[in-house]
Structures are given as C-alpha cells and as structure tokens.
Write an enzyme that holds these catalytic residues in place. Structure first.
Site, PDB file in Angstrom:
ATOM      1  N   ASP A 146      14.467  -0.116 -18.328  1.00 57.77           N
ATOM      2  CA  ASP A 146      13.041  -0.162 -18.026  1.00 57.77           C
ATOM      3  C   ASP A 146      12.445  -1.476 -18.512  1.00 57.77           C
ATOM      4  O   ASP A 146      12.760  -1.922 -19.628  1.00 57.77           O
ATOM      5  CB  ASP A 146      12.378   1.025 -18.746  1.00 57.77           C
ATOM      6  N   PHE A 192      10.315  -7.656  -9.291  1.00 57.91           N
ATOM      7  CA  PHE A 192       9.836  -6.690  -8.300  1.00 57.91           C
ATOM      8  C   PHE A 192       9.466  -5.344  -8.923  1.00 57.91           C
ATOM      9  O   PHE A 192       8.811  -4.528  -8.266  1.00 57.91           O
ATOM     10  CB  PHE A 192      10.935  -6.416  -7.252  1.00 57.91           C
ATOM     11  N   SER A 194       0.333  -9.246  -4.278  1.00 58.27           N
ATOM     12  CA  SER A 194      -0.027  -8.576  -3.028  1.00 58.27           C
ATOM     13  C   SER A 194      -1.328  -9.160  -2.496  1.00 58.27           C
ATOM     14  O   SER A 194      -2.209  -9.556  -3.275  1.00 58.27           O
ATOM     15  CB  SER A 194      -0.230  -7.089  -3.332  1.00 58.27           C
ATOM     16  N   TYR A 249      -3.836   0.302  -8.431  1.00 56.44           N
ATOM     17  CA  TYR A 249      -2.625  -0.459  -8.091  1.00 56.44           C
ATOM     18  C   TYR A 249      -2.995  -1.933  -7.870  1.00 56.44           C
ATOM     19  O   TYR A 249      -2.396  -2.840  -8.452  1.00 56.44           O
ATOM     20  CB  TYR A 249      -1.947   0.111  -6.827  1.00 56.44           C
ATOM     21  N   LYS A 289      -2.159  -5.528 -10.083  1.00 59.48           N
ATOM     22  CA  LYS A 289      -1.585  -6.790  -9.586  1.00 59.48           C
ATOM     23  C   LYS A 289      -2.468  -7.975  -9.988  1.00 59.48           C
ATOM     24  O   LYS A 289      -1.980  -9.027 -10.385  1.00 59.48           O
ATOM     25  CB  LYS A 289      -1.431  -6.745  -8.060  1.00 59.48           C
ATOM     26  N   ASN A 345       2.759   4.198   4.096  1.00 61.66           N
ATOM     27  CA  ASN A 345       2.599   3.004   4.919  1.00 61.66           C
ATOM     28  C   ASN A 345       2.905   3.286   6.383  1.00 61.66           C
ATOM     29  O   ASN A 345       3.649   4.192   6.721  1.00 61.66           O
ATOM     30  CB  ASN A 345       3.487   1.878   4.380  1.00 61.66           C
TER      31      ASN A 345
HETATM   32  P1  NAD Z   1      10.075  -0.086  -4.506  1.00 61.77           P
HETATM   33  O1  NAD Z   1       9.403   1.063  -5.164  1.00 61.77           O
HETATM   34  O2  NAD Z   1      11.060   0.198  -3.430  1.00 61.77           O
HETATM   35  O3  NAD Z   1      10.809  -0.985  -5.604  1.00 61.77           O
HETATM   36  C1  NAD Z   1      10.355  -1.090  -6.930  1.00 61.77           C
HETATM   37  C2  NAD Z   1      11.555  -0.871  -7.830  1.00 61.77           C
HETATM   38  O4  NAD Z   1      11.162  -0.984  -9.186  1.00 61.77           O
HETATM   39  C3  NAD Z   1      12.181   0.526  -7.664  1.00 61.77           C
HETATM   40  O5  NAD Z   1      13.571   0.376  -7.476  1.00 61.77           O
HETATM   41  C4  NAD Z   1      11.864   1.238  -8.982  1.00 61.77           C
HETATM   42  O6  NAD Z   1      12.868   2.178  -9.329  1.00 61.77           O
HETATM   43  C5  NAD Z   1      11.763   0.063  -9.937  1.00 61.77           C
HETATM   44  N1  NAD Z   1      10.889   0.288 -11.094  1.00 61.77           N
HETATM   45  C6  NAD Z   1       9.639   0.812 -11.112  1.00 61.77           C
HETATM   46  N2  NAD Z   1       9.145   0.823 -12.365  1.00 61.77           N
HETATM   47  C7  NAD Z   1      10.114   0.279 -13.157  1.00 61.77           C
HETATM   48  C8  NAD Z   1      10.206   0.019 -14.546  1.00 61.77           C
HETATM   49  N3  NAD Z   1       9.193   0.335 -15.377  1.00 61.77           N
HETATM   50  N4  NAD Z   1      11.331  -0.543 -15.031  1.00 61.77           N
HETATM   51  C9  NAD Z   1      12.371  -0.852 -14.197  1.00 61.77           C
HETATM   52  N5  NAD Z   1      12.341  -0.609 -12.880  1.00 61.77           N
HETATM   53  C10 NAD Z   1      11.231  -0.064 -12.366  1.00 61.77           C
HETATM   54  O7  NAD Z   1       8.940  -1.081  -3.988  1.00 61.77           O
HETATM   55  P2  NAD Z   1       9.042  -2.371  -3.048  1.00 61.77           P
HETATM   56  O8  NAD Z   1       8.332  -2.071  -1.788  1.00 61.77           O
HETATM   57  O9  NAD Z   1      10.420  -2.861  -3.025  1.00 61.77           O
HETATM   58  O10 NAD Z   1       8.102  -3.357  -3.861  1.00 61.77           O
HETATM   59  C11 NAD Z   1       8.623  -4.308  -4.774  1.00 61.77           C
HETATM   60  C12 NAD Z   1       7.466  -5.043  -5.450  1.00 61.77           C
HETATM   61  O11 NAD Z   1       6.680  -5.680  -4.437  1.00 61.77           O
HETATM   62  C13 NAD Z   1       6.517  -4.132  -6.212  1.00 61.77           C
HETATM   63  O12 NAD Z   1       6.097  -4.809  -7.379  1.00 61.77           O
HETATM   64  C14 NAD Z   1       5.360  -3.952  -5.261  1.00 61.77           C
HETATM   65  O13 NAD Z   1       4.161  -3.676  -5.941  1.00 61.77           O
HETATM   66  C15 NAD Z   1       5.316  -5.305  -4.593  1.00 61.77           C
HETATM   67  N6  NAD Z   1       4.672  -5.273  -3.267  1.00 61.77           N
HETATM   68  C16 NAD Z   1       5.148  -4.412  -2.328  1.00 61.77           C
HETATM   69  C17 NAD Z   1       4.521  -4.346  -1.081  1.00 61.77           C
HETATM   70  C18 NAD Z   1       4.988  -3.373  -0.047  1.00 61.77           C
HETATM   71  O14 NAD Z   1       4.234  -3.110   0.902  1.00 61.77           O
HETATM   72  N7  NAD Z   1       6.209  -2.832  -0.118  1.00 61.77           N
HETATM   73  C19 NAD Z   1       3.436  -5.185  -0.807  1.00 61.77           C
HETATM   74  C20 NAD Z   1       2.993  -6.069  -1.794  1.00 61.77           C
HETATM   75  C21 NAD Z   1       3.628  -6.101  -3.027  1.00 61.77           C
HETATM   76  C1  WQD Z   2      -1.527  -0.481   7.692  1.00 65.50           C
HETATM   77  C2  WQD Z   2      -2.552  -0.045   8.749  1.00 65.50           C
HETATM   78  C3  WQD Z   2      -3.964   1.772   8.032  1.00 65.50           C
HETATM   79  C4  WQD Z   2      -0.710   4.717   7.728  1.00 65.50           C
HETATM   80  C5  WQD Z   2      -0.912  -1.093   1.700  1.00 65.50           C
HETATM   81  C6  WQD Z   2      -1.468  -1.356   0.339  1.00 65.50           C
HETATM   82  C7  WQD Z   2      -1.202  -2.764  -0.074  1.00 65.50           C
HETATM   83  C8  WQD Z   2       0.262  -3.142   0.111  1.00 65.50           C
HETATM   84  C9  WQD Z   2       0.834  -2.722   1.411  1.00 65.50           C
HETATM   85  C10 WQD Z   2       1.575  -3.087  -1.855  1.00 65.50           C
HETATM   86  C11 WQD Z   2      -3.937   0.253   8.178  1.00 65.50           C
HETATM   87  C12 WQD Z   2      -3.083   2.205   9.192  1.00 65.50           C
HETATM   88  C13 WQD Z   2      -1.452   3.559   7.918  1.00 65.50           C
HETATM   89  C14 WQD Z   2      -0.896   5.815   8.609  1.00 65.50           C
HETATM   90  C15 WQD Z   2      -2.523   4.523   9.819  1.00 65.50           C
HETATM   91  N1  WQD Z   2       1.119  -2.531  -0.846  1.00 65.50           N
HETATM   92  N2  WQD Z   2      -2.336   3.469   8.959  1.00 65.50           N
HETATM   93  N3  WQD Z   2      -1.798   5.668   9.634  1.00 65.50           N
HETATM   94  O1  WQD Z   2      -3.075  -0.448   3.887  1.00 65.50           O
HETATM   95  O2  WQD Z   2      -2.445  -2.742   4.763  1.00 65.50           O
HETATM   96  O3  WQD Z   2      -1.535  -1.977   2.630  1.00 65.50           O
HETATM   97  O4  WQD Z   2       0.487  -1.367   1.709  1.00 65.50           O
HETATM   98  O5  WQD Z   2       1.214  -4.052  -2.435  1.00 65.50           O
HETATM   99  O6  WQD Z   2      -1.606  -2.892  -1.387  1.00 65.50           O
HETATM  100  O7  WQD Z   2      -2.855  -1.122   0.334  1.00 65.50           O
HETATM  101  O8  WQD Z   2      -0.712  -0.947   4.713  1.00 65.50           O
HETATM  102  O9  WQD Z   2       0.941   0.291   6.031  1.00 65.50           O
HETATM  103  O10 WQD Z   2      -0.674   1.592   4.573  1.00 65.50           O
HETATM  104  O11 WQD Z   2      -1.521   0.463   6.634  1.00 65.50           O
HETATM  105  O12 WQD Z   2      -3.316   4.458  10.766  1.00 65.50           O
HETATM  106  O13 WQD Z   2      -0.277   6.889   8.466  1.00 65.50           O
HETATM  107  O14 WQD Z   2      -2.112   1.185   9.321  1.00 65.50           O
HETATM  108  O15 WQD Z   2      -5.233   2.339   8.136  1.00 65.50           O
HETATM  109  O16 WQD Z   2      -4.866  -0.153   9.150  1.00 65.50           O
HETATM  110  P1  WQD Z   2      -2.084  -1.504   4.037  1.00 65.50           P
HETATM  111  P2  WQD Z   2      -0.425   0.424   5.450  1.00 65.50           P
END
Ligand code: NAD
Ligand code: WQD
Length: 349
Positions: free
Chosen positions: A63, A85, A129, A154, A158, A204
């Site tokens: 962790d 990540f 993000s 969340y 960030k 998402n």
């Molecule tokens: P994910 O949940 O698939 O991956 C995150 C990983 O971190 C997981 O494998 C989880 O087990 C691990 N983890 C969580 N807390 C932990 C801890 N305390 N110690 C060690 N490991 C830990 O998510 P993802 O989509 O791969 O996202 C990766 C990063 O990118 C995250 O920081 C997320 O906030 C950021 N991000 C994701 C998105 C998105 O839409 N997927 C968008 C913007 C930013």
């Molecule tokens: C995309 C579009 C919804 C689901 C979120 C987080 C952001 C980032 C990425 C990590 C929007 C619409 C969605 C559904 C829908 N995460 N939608 N029906 O909201 O841009 O971003 O994920 O950092 O912080 O806020 O992504 O994929 O949830 O939505 O109509 O079941 O799809 O309203 O317009 P979003 P999303």
C-alpha cells in the site's frame, strides 16, 4: 532483476491504466516494479501482461500509505522514476466516503513522496485528471487556465495532490514532477487480453455501453439530452489508453532534463457526444446498444475537450488512435472477457 539495474516503479500497476503502462514499459525494454494493494485489481492482469511482453514485472503487494513497505521497496530496487497511478477513482463513492478518498489519494501520495525523498528518488509522474479544471472553462481547455472547484471529493483529492506536488517542487529543485491531466481514457490493448474491468455497475460511459452490447445489461441510461451541445447529450474527449500511456513515456524522458512541476493535458482535442459514442459502438461491435434518456447526473458538465498543444510542443507526443480503434479494442476485450478477469477458468488473485 538485479538489485543494481535501474527500474521504473509503477504504483497501481495492476489496474486498468497501470497494466497498459507496465506492458508498454516492458515492451520498450524497461525493468518494472509494480506496487499495488489489489484494492481494485486482480493480479491476473499482470500475469497476462507478462505473457504478452515475454517478461514479467516485479510485483510487490502493498500500500502506498505503508511507509515501511515503501522504504523496503526503495531499499531493494534502484528506482529511476515513479509513475504514480495508485488511488481510488469512483466519483459517487468519494461523495459517500470522503475520508477514505483523502486518505488513499492525498495521504497515500504524501507518504510516497516522503519515502521517495528519503531514498533520493525525485522523478515522479502523477495521474491527475481534467476534473481539476472544474466547470465553466472556455474550450478547448489548456493548461494555462486556473484550476477550478472540482464538484466531488475525488476531484478535490486530485487538486490537493497537484497543489502539494507544486509546493514540493518549488521548495526543492531536485524534484522533477509531471502532472498529467487525463481527459477520458477508454479502450484496451489490441490483443483483447487486458482491459478495463470495473467492479459492479460501471460508472463510466464506455464500459457501460460495452456491457450493454455484450448482453450483461439491458440498456444504457443517457444522463440528459438537454445540454447546450449539438445533440443535447454530454460531450467528452475520449483518449485511447495506449496513447495515454505513451504520453507517460514521453513525460518520463523529458523529466530527466527538467526540474520543477510541469502540467500537461493528455487528450486528443476532439469531443464526442454520448449519442456519437452509442452509434460508433454499434458500428464497432455490430450489436445494438439500446438506451433511454434519463435526467442529468449531478455534477456533470455539458462539454469538455483538451487543447493538447503543450504536450505536443514539449513532449513531442500526440494521440494517434481514433474513435474506431478505441471502441473496436474495447469490444475485443469485452467479448473475450465478458466477466472481466474474474470469469470462469481464470485464477483469482
Ligand atoms: P484503477 O482502479 O484500475 O487502478 C488503480 C490501481 O491502484 C488499482 O490497481 C488499485 O488496486 C490500486 N490502488 C488503489 N489504492 C491503492 C493504495 N492505497 N496502495 C496501492 N495500490 C492502490 O484505476 P485507473 O483507471 O487505472 O486509474 C489510474 C489512475 O488514473 C488513478 O489515480 C485515477 O484517479 C487516475 N485517472 C483515471 C481516469 C479514468 O477515467 N480511468 C481519469 C483521470 C485520472
Ligand atoms: C461521460 C459522458 C455522462 C455514464 C468521469 C469523472 C472524471 C474522470 C473520468 C477520473 C457524460 C455520460 C455516463 C452513463 C451517460 N475520472 N454518461 N450514461 O463524467 O466525463 O468523467 O470519469 O479521473 O473525474 O468525473 O466520464 O464516462 O462517466 O461520462 O450518459 O451510464 O457520458 O453524463 O456526459 P466523465 P463518464
């Protein structure tokens, strides 16, 4: 891996984006150490990465909040960069459990930085993000705009981490930090062996559409069709996860000759509406995606896409994969793994 060999530490490397990052690093010849507590992942992702790459990362189950674990890791491996990540990412959950989010994402990153400084490791790439821009920004969104007020804990976590890392880089010039603001990562590796495996009902859009197309869910709920956008539904900048991780490779290279904290958007610069995505997914999959229009989701903005020019100018990086690739790759992964990593005949972690 020999203890003297330089390696890249990928926290959260078993997760969705992290596993694609690890594969790309291994393919590029890097030695990789993954630290993941498996809170939202299965080690199966890394087994598949190893098969695809023909070589395995070192895996430490642990962790980022555990200082002893971090100190032992940095003592065992010679780390050149940390790609960070690890964190929790479910927006709705963060509203219900803010302290859990601040502890994981903020305290976790703080602890990681303390351990890095003690070990003399100062190159860090942070998964931020576009949510840090908040609402009401002029489009396209560029890095020179002031950050806004994220609408949930969340997003706030960030922004807090970004601020903390900016302060750290200002205080000590040995730090070299990339704050990468992701737009909407989607897609999967073209093999269909690794991809996004959300727990329970996807939050998402793209994972939800994929589960509808494969028959796991009945219909998509479209959250609002009365936004001031061309078809009334929300518009986002979707980016292929492989383009995204390639942006990290480019940032890693630039950090070697740069000090301070730098912000880069990782997006394509193009927006697509929810209905565009439904139609494109039907085309990619050959399956119908039934949907019904429902009220807007709280906290959503109408539209958002990146100005990706700074990443191109300073990192030499730009996204190259289009929407068809993103959705064809999502579909290949979804079809081959309808239950994600936990399907039948697959070892649990
Ligand atoms: P994910 O949940 O698939 O991956 C995150 C990983 O971190 C997981 O494998 C989880 O087990 C691990 N983890 C969580 N807390 C932990 C801890 N305390 N110690 C060690 N490991 C830990 O998510 P993802 O989509 O791969 O996202 C990766 C990063 O990118 C995250 O920081 C997320 O906030 C950021 N991000 C994701 C998105 C998105 O839409 N997927 C968008 C913007 C930013
Ligand atoms: C995309 C579009 C919804 C689901 C979120 C987080 C952001 C980032 C990425 C990590 C929007 C619409 C969605 C559904 C829908 N995460 N939608 N029906 O909201 O841009 O971003 O994920 O950092 O912080 O806020 O992504 O994929 O949830 O939505 O109509 O079941 O799809 O309203 O317009 P979003 P999303």
């Amino acid at each position: 891996m020999s203890s003297k060999e330089k390696a890249v530490l990928v926290t959260g490397g078993a997760g969705y984006i992290g596993s694609h990052m690890v594969l790309t690093l291994l393919e590029a010849g890097y030695a990789v150490v993954v630290l993941d507590n498996l809170a939202n992942a299965s080690q199966e992702s890394l087994r598949r990465v190893a098969k695809l790459a023909g070589t395995a990362p070192e895996f430490v189950e642990g962790d980022i909040r555990d200082r002893q674990c971090l100190d032992a890791l940095f003592a065992q491996y010679a780390i050149s960069h940390v790609l960070h990540f690890a964190g929790l990412k479910a927006v709705g959950e963060s509203v219900a459990e803010p302290l859990r989010y601040y502890e994981n994402n903020v305290f976790g990153t703080l602890t990681l930085c303390q351990a890095m400084a003690t070990a003399g490791v100062y190159r860090l790439v942070f998964s931020s993000s576009a949510t840090v821009y908040g609402n009401g920004q002029p489009l396209p969104i560029h890095e020179g705009l002031p950050t806004g007020r994220p609408t949930n804990p969340y997003g706030t976590s960030k922004l807090m981490v970004e601020n903390m890392l900016q302060d750290l880089a200002r205080a000590d010039e040995r730090w070299s930090i990339a704050l990468l603001r992701y737009f909407n990562p989607v897609g999967a590796h073209a093999s269909g062996r690794i991809g996004e495996d959300p727990n329970g009902k996807p939050n998402n859009l793209v994972p939800f559409i994929a589960q509808v197309a494969v028959g796991r869910r009945e219909a998509l709920s479209v959250f609002g069709n009365d936004y001031p956008t061309p078809d009334g539904t929300g518009v986002r900048d979707y980016i292929h996860v492989l383009d995204l991780v390639e942006g990290h490779l480019a940032a890693m290279n630039v950090l070697v000759s740069r000090s301070g904290a730098s912000v880069w958007n990782l997006g394509t610069g193009r927006g697509y509406s929810v209905l565009d995505m439904v139609q494109a997914f039907e085309h990619a999959s050959g399956q119908p995606v039934p949907y019904r229009v429902e009220p807007r989701r709280e906290g959503d903005i109408a539209e958002c896409w990146a100005d990706p020019a700074r990443a191109y100018q300073e990192l030499g990086w730009q996204a190259s994969r289009g929407l068809d690739d993103m959705l064809a790759d999502t579909w290949r992964w979804q079809l081959a793994n309808p239950e994600g990593y936990a399907g039948p005949n697959k070892p649990a972690h």
